[in-house]
Design a protein around this motif. Structure first.
Motif, mmCIF file in Angstrom:
data_model
loop_
_atom_site.group_PDB
_atom_site.id
_atom_site.type_symbol
_atom_site.label_atom_id
_atom_site.label_comp_id
_atom_site.label_asym_id
_atom_site.label_seq_id
_atom_site.Cartn_x
_atom_site.Cartn_y
_atom_site.Cartn_z
ATOM 1 N N ARG A 169 0.841 -1.196 0.000
ATOM 2 C CA ARG A 169 0.000 0.000 0.000
ATOM 3 C C ARG A 169 0.878 1.248 0.000
ATOM 4 O O ARG A 169 1.767 1.398 0.841
ATOM 5 C CB ARG A 169 -0.922 0.005 1.216
ATOM 6 C CG ARG A 169 -2.033 1.047 1.133
ATOM 7 C CD ARG A 169 -2.934 0.992 2.350
ATOM 8 N NE ARG A 169 -4.081 1.881 2.196
ATOM 9 C CZ ARG A 169 -4.887 2.240 3.181
ATOM 10 N NH1 ARG A 169 -4.684 1.772 4.415
ATOM 11 N NH2 ARG A 169 -5.901 3.047 2.962
ATOM 12 N N VAL A 170 0.605 2.149 -0.932
ATOM 13 C CA VAL A 170 1.378 3.381 -1.085
ATOM 14 C C VAL A 170 0.412 4.562 -1.046
ATOM 15 O O VAL A 170 -0.633 4.546 -1.707
ATOM 16 C CB VAL A 170 2.147 3.386 -2.421
ATOM 17 C CG1 VAL A 170 2.964 4.661 -2.559
ATOM 18 C CG2 VAL A 170 3.039 2.151 -2.532
ATOM 19 N N GLY A 171 0.738 5.585 -0.275
ATOM 20 C CA GLY A 171 -0.177 6.722 -0.210
ATOM 21 C C GLY A 171 0.346 7.879 0.619
ATOM 22 O O GLY A 171 1.556 8.037 0.798
ATOM 23 N N LYS A 172 -0.600 8.672 1.156
ATOM 24 C CA LYS A 172 -0.257 9.866 1.919
ATOM 25 C C LYS A 172 -1.047 9.887 3.217
ATOM 26 O O LYS A 172 -2.246 9.616 3.232
ATOM 27 C CB LYS A 172 -0.566 11.128 1.100
ATOM 28 C CG LYS A 172 0.238 11.229 -0.195
ATOM 29 C CD LYS A 172 -0.155 12.459 -0.982
ATOM 30 C CE LYS A 172 0.632 12.555 -2.284
ATOM 31 N NZ LYS A 172 0.243 13.736 -3.074
ATOM 32 N N LEU A 173 -0.353 10.235 4.307
ATOM 33 C CA LEU A 173 -0.957 10.315 5.633
ATOM 34 C C LEU A 173 -1.133 11.762 6.063
ATOM 35 O O LEU A 173 -0.321 12.630 5.715
ATOM 36 C CB LEU A 173 -0.076 9.613 6.668
ATOM 37 C CG LEU A 173 0.246 8.140 6.461
ATOM 38 C CD1 LEU A 173 1.251 7.686 7.514
ATOM 39 C CD2 LEU A 173 -1.009 7.293 6.534
ATOM 40 N N PHE A 174 -2.183 12.015 6.840
ATOM 41 C CA PHE A 174 -2.368 13.348 7.426
ATOM 42 C C PHE A 174 -1.293 13.584 8.481
ATOM 43 O O PHE A 174 -1.071 12.755 9.363
ATOM 44 C CB PHE A 174 -3.750 13.459 8.063
ATOM 45 C CG PHE A 174 -3.947 14.718 8.865
ATOM 46 C CD1 PHE A 174 -4.162 15.927 8.245
ATOM 47 C CD2 PHE A 174 -3.893 14.677 10.255
ATOM 48 C CE1 PHE A 174 -4.316 17.086 8.987
ATOM 49 C CE2 PHE A 174 -4.060 15.827 11.003
ATOM 50 C CZ PHE A 174 -4.276 17.038 10.363
ATOM 51 N N ASP A 175 -0.631 14.729 8.370
ATOM 52 C CA ASP A 175 0.412 15.094 9.323
ATOM 53 C C ASP A 175 -0.208 15.955 10.427
ATOM 54 O O ASP A 175 -0.697 17.052 10.159
ATOM 55 C CB ASP A 175 1.518 15.875 8.610
ATOM 56 C CG ASP A 175 2.762 16.047 9.479
ATOM 57 O OD1 ASP A 175 2.638 15.958 10.711
ATOM 58 O OD2 ASP A 175 3.852 16.259 8.908
#
Length: 258
Positions: A169-175
Motif C-alpha cells: 500500500r502506497v499513499g499519503k498520511l495526514f500530518d
C-alpha cells in the motif's frame, strides 16, 4: 441509523461516468490535476448532490426534524477517488486554499472565495451549503476507500484468502503537526506486523454550518470532521489518517525481470 439516542438519516449517491460523452482521462501531472480539481470535478460532484437536494427528503415523515446526511463516493473513473477529495471540499464551501512558497522557501496559505465553476459551457454556482434549502442537509459524508481493494486488504488482515498474494500500500498520511503543509508519504507491506487498518479509515464528514439539525462530531469519534466557520476550516482529523492511497497487488503468476 441511530446513535446515542439521535436518529440520523443517510442518503447515498455516487459520481458516475458521463453517459453522453467520454470523461477526461486520468491526470498525468500536477498541472493536469490542478485543472481537474478547479472546475471539472466540482461540477461532477455538484450534479448528483444537487439532484439529491431537489428530492427534498426532509419533507418525508420519517426524515422530518432529523439530521440528514448525503454520503457520496466518486466512481466516475477507475482510481479517480484517490485525487478528487479536494474538489468536493471546494465545491461544498466555495473556498479554495492554496499552499505556496516564495523564492526563499517560506510557506504561506492563500485563501480564495469561489463564485462559480465552469467547464465546456456548463456553469454552476460554487458553495453547495449556500444553495437555497441546503440548510436541510446536515453534512456530506465522503470516503475515497469504499473499494474492492479495501475489502481485500481487510480480508488479508483477518487471515482470509491466499497467503501467496502480496499487497503493497502506497499513499499519503495526514500530518498532525500544525506547522506541516504537506501530507506524509508512506509505503508498507500489508503483511508487516506493524500494519493496522480499520473500516472507518479515510472517512470524512463535511459539516454544514448552516444546518437546521447539525450532526454532533462526538457521535462519530473515529472519522475526520471538517466544517467551515468564520472564514476558516475547523478540522478534527485522526492523527496519521490515510488521505489517499493505492494498493499494488502481486500474485504468484507475476514475473519480474532484472
Amino acid at each position: 441509523m441511530e446513535r446515542l439516542d439521535q436518529v440520523i438519516c443517510i442518503e447515498a449517491v455516487t459520481v458516475n461516468p458521463s453517459r453522453h460523452k467520454q470523461d477526461l482521462p486520468e491526470p498525468t501531472n500536477q498541472a493536469e490535476l490542478d485543472e481537474r480539481l478547479r472546475d471539472y470535478m466540482p461540477i461532477k460532484f455538484g450534479s448528483p448532490l444537487y439532484s439529491k437536494l431537489n428530492k427534498k427528503y426532509w419533507e418525508k415523515e420519517h426524515v422530518s426534524g432529523k439530521s440528514l446526511v448525503i454520503a457520496i463516493h466518486d466512481y466516475h473513473r477507475t482510481g479517480s477517488m484517490v485525487w478528487s477529495r479536494t474538489a468536493l471540499s471546494e465545491y461544498l464551501y466555495a473556498k479554495r486554499i492554496r499552499l505556496t512558497k516564495d523564492s526563499n522557501g517560506n510557506k504561506s496559505i492563500i485563501k480564495e472565495d469561489i463564485d462559480f465553476h465552469e467547464y465546456e459551457g456548463k456553469k454552476i454556482p460554487s458553495g453547495f451549503f449556500k444553495l437555497p434549502e441546503s440548510e436541510n442537509i446536515s453534512a456530506v459524508l465522503f470516503t475515497n476507500s469504499a473499494t474492492i481493494t479495501k475489502f481485500n486488504r481487510m480480508g488479508k488482515i483477518a487471515g482470509l484468502g491466499s497467503q501467496d498474494i502480496k499487497m503493497i500500500r502506497v499513499g499519503k498520511l495526514f500530518d498532525p503537526d500544525p506547522e506541516a503543509f504537506e501530507p506524509i508519504p508512506f509505503s508498507i507491506d500489508i503483511d508487516h506486523p506493524s500494519y493496522q487498518e480499520v473500516w472507518s479509515e479515510s472517512i470524512v464528514m463535511f459539516h454544514n454550518s448552516n444546518a437546521l439539525y447539525p450532526v454532533d462530531p462526538a457521535l462519530f469519534p473515529d472519522i475526520t470532521h471538517i466544517r467551515f466557520h468564520d472564514g476558516d476550516y475547523q478540522e478534527i482529523t485522526r492523527p496519521y489518517d490515510v488521505m489517499s492511497s493505492v494498493t499494488i497487488v502481486i500474485t504468484p503468476t507475476d514475473k519480474f525481470e532484472d
